[in-house]
Motif scaffolding. Structure first.
Motif, mmCIF file in Angstrom:
data_model
loop_
_atom_site.group_PDB
_atom_site.id
_atom_site.type_symbol
_atom_site.label_atom_id
_atom_site.label_comp_id
_atom_site.label_asym_id
_atom_site.label_seq_id
_atom_site.Cartn_x
_atom_site.Cartn_y
_atom_site.Cartn_z
ATOM 1 N N GLY A 162 0.866 -1.178 0.000
ATOM 2 C CA GLY A 162 0.000 0.000 0.000
ATOM 3 C C GLY A 162 0.902 1.227 0.000
ATOM 4 O O GLY A 162 2.102 1.139 -0.298
ATOM 5 N N ASN A 163 0.361 2.366 0.365
ATOM 6 C CA ASN A 163 1.160 3.604 0.333
ATOM 7 C C ASN A 163 2.416 3.477 1.191
ATOM 8 O O ASN A 163 3.514 3.846 0.772
ATOM 9 C CB ASN A 163 0.320 4.778 0.833
ATOM 10 N N MET A 164 2.252 2.961 2.412
ATOM 11 C CA MET A 164 3.396 2.894 3.315
ATOM 12 C C MET A 164 4.342 1.756 2.935
ATOM 13 O O MET A 164 5.561 1.928 2.902
ATOM 14 C CB MET A 164 2.907 2.742 4.759
ATOM 15 N N ASN A 212 2.304 -8.812 -2.337
ATOM 16 C CA ASN A 212 1.109 -8.019 -2.029
ATOM 17 C C ASN A 212 -0.112 -8.825 -2.456
ATOM 18 O O ASN A 212 -0.078 -9.558 -3.455
ATOM 19 C CB ASN A 212 1.140 -6.686 -2.793
ATOM 20 N N ARG A 213 -1.179 -8.690 -1.661
ATOM 21 C CA ARG A 213 -2.402 -9.465 -1.962
ATOM 22 C C ARG A 213 -2.850 -9.240 -3.401
ATOM 23 O O ARG A 213 -3.124 -10.179 -4.141
ATOM 24 C CB ARG A 213 -3.503 -9.059 -0.984
ATOM 25 N N SER A 214 -2.901 -7.964 -3.830
ATOM 26 C CA SER A 214 -3.244 -7.679 -5.231
ATOM 27 C C SER A 214 -1.938 -7.639 -6.017
ATOM 28 O O SER A 214 -1.099 -6.765 -5.779
ATOM 29 C CB SER A 214 -3.939 -6.325 -5.362
ATOM 30 N N LYS A 220 0.274 -4.502 -7.706
ATOM 31 C CA LYS A 220 1.186 -3.593 -6.989
ATOM 32 C C LYS A 220 2.588 -4.192 -6.906
ATOM 33 O O LYS A 220 3.577 -3.470 -6.948
ATOM 34 C CB LYS A 220 0.644 -3.296 -5.583
ATOM 35 N N VAL A 249 0.676 -3.895 6.348
ATOM 36 C CA VAL A 249 -0.629 -3.984 5.692
ATOM 37 C C VAL A 249 -1.641 -3.194 6.514
ATOM 38 O O VAL A 249 -1.291 -2.561 7.509
ATOM 39 C CB VAL A 249 -1.063 -5.462 5.486
ATOM 40 N N HIS A 250 -2.898 -3.281 6.112
ATOM 41 C CA HIS A 250 -3.929 -2.405 6.681
ATOM 42 C C HIS A 250 -3.971 -2.463 8.212
ATOM 43 O O HIS A 250 -3.990 -1.436 8.879
ATOM 44 C CB HIS A 250 -5.279 -2.775 6.082
ATOM 45 N N ASP A 271 -4.347 -12.549 7.968
ATOM 46 C CA ASP A 271 -4.829 -13.169 6.715
ATOM 47 C C ASP A 271 -3.652 -13.581 5.840
ATOM 48 O O ASP A 271 -3.653 -14.641 5.218
ATOM 49 C CB ASP A 271 -5.687 -12.173 5.907
ATOM 50 N N THR A 289 -0.385 -1.159 11.880
ATOM 51 C CA THR A 289 -0.852 -0.621 13.164
ATOM 52 C C THR A 289 -1.752 -1.623 13.872
ATOM 53 O O THR A 289 -2.585 -2.273 13.243
ATOM 54 C CB THR A 289 -1.622 0.685 12.905
ATOM 55 N N VAL A 299 4.676 8.750 11.104
ATOM 56 C CA VAL A 299 4.664 9.765 10.036
ATOM 57 C C VAL A 299 3.955 9.221 8.797
ATOM 58 O O VAL A 299 3.660 8.029 8.715
ATOM 59 C CB VAL A 299 6.108 10.182 9.636
ATOM 60 N N PRO A 355 3.792 8.419 4.574
ATOM 61 C CA PRO A 355 4.795 7.812 3.693
ATOM 62 C C PRO A 355 5.837 8.801 3.150
ATOM 63 O O PRO A 355 7.024 8.490 3.093
ATOM 64 C CB PRO A 355 3.956 7.220 2.557
HETATM 65 N N1 LIG Z 1 -0.240 5.866 5.251
HETATM 66 C C1 LIG Z 1 0.102 6.493 6.396
HETATM 67 O O1 LIG Z 1 0.131 7.731 6.480
HETATM 68 C C2 LIG Z 1 0.489 5.681 7.602
HETATM 69 C C3 LIG Z 1 1.144 6.319 8.666
HETATM 70 C C4 LIG Z 1 1.519 5.579 9.782
HETATM 71 C C5 LIG Z 1 1.203 4.233 9.834
HETATM 72 N N2 LIG Z 1 0.558 3.638 8.799
HETATM 73 C C6 LIG Z 1 0.203 2.218 8.917
HETATM 74 O O2 LIG Z 1 0.788 1.454 7.873
HETATM 75 C C7 LIG Z 1 -0.084 0.372 7.533
HETATM 76 C C8 LIG Z 1 -0.294 0.386 6.026
HETATM 77 O O3 LIG Z 1 -0.863 1.640 5.674
HETATM 78 P P1 LIG Z 1 -0.998 2.089 4.157
HETATM 79 O O4 LIG Z 1 -1.164 3.560 4.177
HETATM 80 O O5 LIG Z 1 0.084 1.493 3.325
HETATM 81 O O6 LIG Z 1 -2.405 1.420 3.782
HETATM 82 P P2 LIG Z 1 -3.020 1.152 2.363
HETATM 83 O O7 LIG Z 1 -2.404 2.042 1.344
HETATM 84 O O8 LIG Z 1 -4.493 1.182 2.539
HETATM 85 O O9 LIG Z 1 -2.572 -0.347 2.052
HETATM 86 C C9 LIG Z 1 -3.088 -1.406 2.763
HETATM 87 C C10 LIG Z 1 -2.295 -2.662 2.430
HETATM 88 O O10 LIG Z 1 -2.869 -3.731 3.184
HETATM 89 C C11 LIG Z 1 -3.148 -4.790 2.290
HETATM 90 N N3 LIG Z 1 -4.274 -5.563 2.808
HETATM 91 C C12 LIG Z 1 -5.454 -5.080 3.256
HETATM 92 N N4 LIG Z 1 -6.228 -6.110 3.665
HETATM 93 C C13 LIG Z 1 -5.519 -7.253 3.456
HETATM 94 C C14 LIG Z 1 -5.776 -8.615 3.696
HETATM 95 N N5 LIG Z 1 -6.937 -9.024 4.227
HETATM 96 N N6 LIG Z 1 -4.812 -9.506 3.381
HETATM 97 C C15 LIG Z 1 -3.633 -9.099 2.850
HETATM 98 N N7 LIG Z 1 -3.318 -7.815 2.598
HETATM 99 C C16 LIG Z 1 -4.266 -6.893 2.905
HETATM 100 C C17 LIG Z 1 -3.469 -4.116 0.982
HETATM 101 O O11 LIG Z 1 -3.391 -5.053 -0.055
HETATM 102 P P3 LIG Z 1 -4.151 -4.755 -1.464
HETATM 103 O O12 LIG Z 1 -3.219 -3.893 -2.251
HETATM 104 O O13 LIG Z 1 -4.357 -6.096 -2.038
HETATM 105 O O14 LIG Z 1 -5.449 -4.061 -1.126
HETATM 106 C C18 LIG Z 1 -2.345 -3.079 0.956
HETATM 107 O O15 LIG Z 1 -1.125 -3.664 0.600
HETATM 108 C C19 LIG Z 1 -1.385 0.576 8.324
HETATM 109 O O16 LIG Z 1 -1.406 -0.261 9.451
HETATM 110 C C20 LIG Z 1 -1.310 2.029 8.755
HETATM 111 O O17 LIG Z 1 -1.998 2.269 9.980
HETATM 112 C C21 LIG Z 1 0.211 4.320 7.676
#
Ligand SMILES: NC(=O)c1ccc[n+]([C@@H]2O[C@H](COP(=O)([O-])OP(=O)(O)OC[C@H]3O[C@@H](n4cnc5c(N)ncnc54)[C@H](OP(=O)(O)O)[C@@H]3O)[C@@H](O)[C@H]2O)c1
Length: 296
Positions: free
Chosen positions: A19-21, A40-42, A45, A74-75, A82, A103, A130, A132
């Motif tokens: 995902g973004n991070m 990655n699940r999808s 990416k 991941v999320h 999973d 998280t 922070v 990404p």
């Molecule tokens: N972005 C931020 O600003 C930020 C800051 C601090 C901490 N974080 C933490 O970093 C983590 C990731 O955040 P993100 O921003 O990268 O989120 P994101 O862009 O929404 O990406 C979510 C990721 O989780 C995967 N995922 C979701 N459900 C899944 C499942 N059931 N099985 C396998 N993979 C699954 C998604 O895969 P698909 O691509 O297949 O959907 C994707 O790779 C989170 O815990 C978030 O709290 C993020």
């Protein structure tokens, strides 16, 4: 294992979750010359990341098997479970290190540590503080907890993600708990900021000026909070600068002014209720920090 061999192995890393991070993390390692395996699940990416130099694993177990250390981002923990909690993954965990940057809660971290220990894997739980685009800065903060030897072994690898990594100790739940604490502060302060917007709007003032004013006072407010934390830790509530009674007057003034102007007043009313309770309990002439005695 020799130090040389450990260093060679440390150049390989697996990143699960793009995902973004997760994608930002994978890119940072690619840019530092690591051999990065991704899953990655999808799949699309992962394919996009392959174009940037990553190697694609066909499954989570292949991804974990490819490197001594796997970062999963991941999320949430449910998504992490999973992806990882399968017998095929369990079969390749022995001797590996997993760093969880999704998280979660302290209990999530404890469950994961117990699960990984059953299969011979080391574990660190982390909470990224922070966005990404703010990764890999000198002050980028990632809170980390887990066994100290595991943290020390991965300190160099983790330094790629930022200069402000903060190790919180052996309690695996510490990073998640501190993340909940800092987020509580952020959302509380944010709601206070929005209450301020209502007052600024009510007099047609400039929101840019309000934002700048809040930013300017934030550094000294941070120092004030540090002082309050110390007072609470030491149970020293004698007044050093201003007694709680001054804050009581201020919050009552905010409630009155909000109501007079017809503004939403639920937040100041909540705060006023707590301060009145503290005053009734006899803390009016103590440091504002004494409010914690009501919350506890
Ligand atoms: N972005 C931020 O600003 C930020 C800051 C601090 C901490 N974080 C933490 O970093 C983590 C990731 O955040 P993100 O921003 O990268 O989120 P994101 O862009 O929404 O990406 C979510 C990721 O989780 C995967 N995922 C979701 N459900 C899944 C499942 N059931 N099985 C396998 N993979 C699954 C998604 O895969 P698909 O691509 O297949 O959907 C994707 O790779 C989170 O815990 C978030 O709290 C993020």
């Amino acid at each position: 294992m020799t130090i040389k061999k450990m260093k060679t192995q440390a150049k390989r890393i697996t990143v699960i979750g793009l995902g973004n991070m997760g994608a930002a993390i994978a890119r940072l390692y690619l840019n530092k010359g690591y051999r990065v395996t991704v899953w990655n699940r999808s799949a699309e990416k992962a394919v996009a990341m392959q174009a940037e130099g990553a190697e694609i694993a066909g499954s989570p177990e292949a991804a974990v098997a490819a490197s001594p250390v796997t970062i999963i981002c991941v999320h949430n923990y449910s998504a992490s479970n999973d992806a990882l909690r399968h017998t095929a993954v369990e079969a390749v965990l022995n001797g590996k290190t997993l760093i969880q940057l999704s998280t979660g809660s302290p209990q999530d971290a404890r469950d994961a540590e117990n699960w990984l220990a059953r299969f011979g894997a080391a574990y660190l739980d982390g909470a990224i503080q922070v966005a990404p685009e703010q990764m890999a800065q000198p002050d980028t903060t990632i809170l980390l907890s887990g066994r100290e030897e595991t943290f020390q072994a991965q300190a160099e690898l983790l330094a790629v993600l930022g200069g402000g990594n903060t190790y919180l100790g052996n309690n695996i739940g510490a990073a998640a708990a501190m993340d909940l604490a800092t987020l509580s502060y952020v959302y509380g302060a944010y709601l206070g900021f929005l209450q301020g917007v209502l007052f600024v709007d009510s007099e047609q003032l400039d929101l840019d000026v309000y934002g700048k004013t809040v930013a300017r006072m934030s550094a000294s407010f941070g120092q004030f909070l540090q002082h309050q934390g110390k007072a609470i830790a030491r149970q020293q509530f004698e007044v050093t600068q201003s007694p709680m009674s001054i804050s009581l007057e201020a919050i009552d003034r905010i409630v009155d002014a909000a109501k007079t102007a017809g503004l939403h007043a639920a937040l100041p009313e909540l705060i006023a209720g707590l301060l009145h309770k503290a005053t009734a309990a006899g803390y009016g002439n103590e440091e504002l920090a004494a409010l914690i005695k009501v919350l506890r």
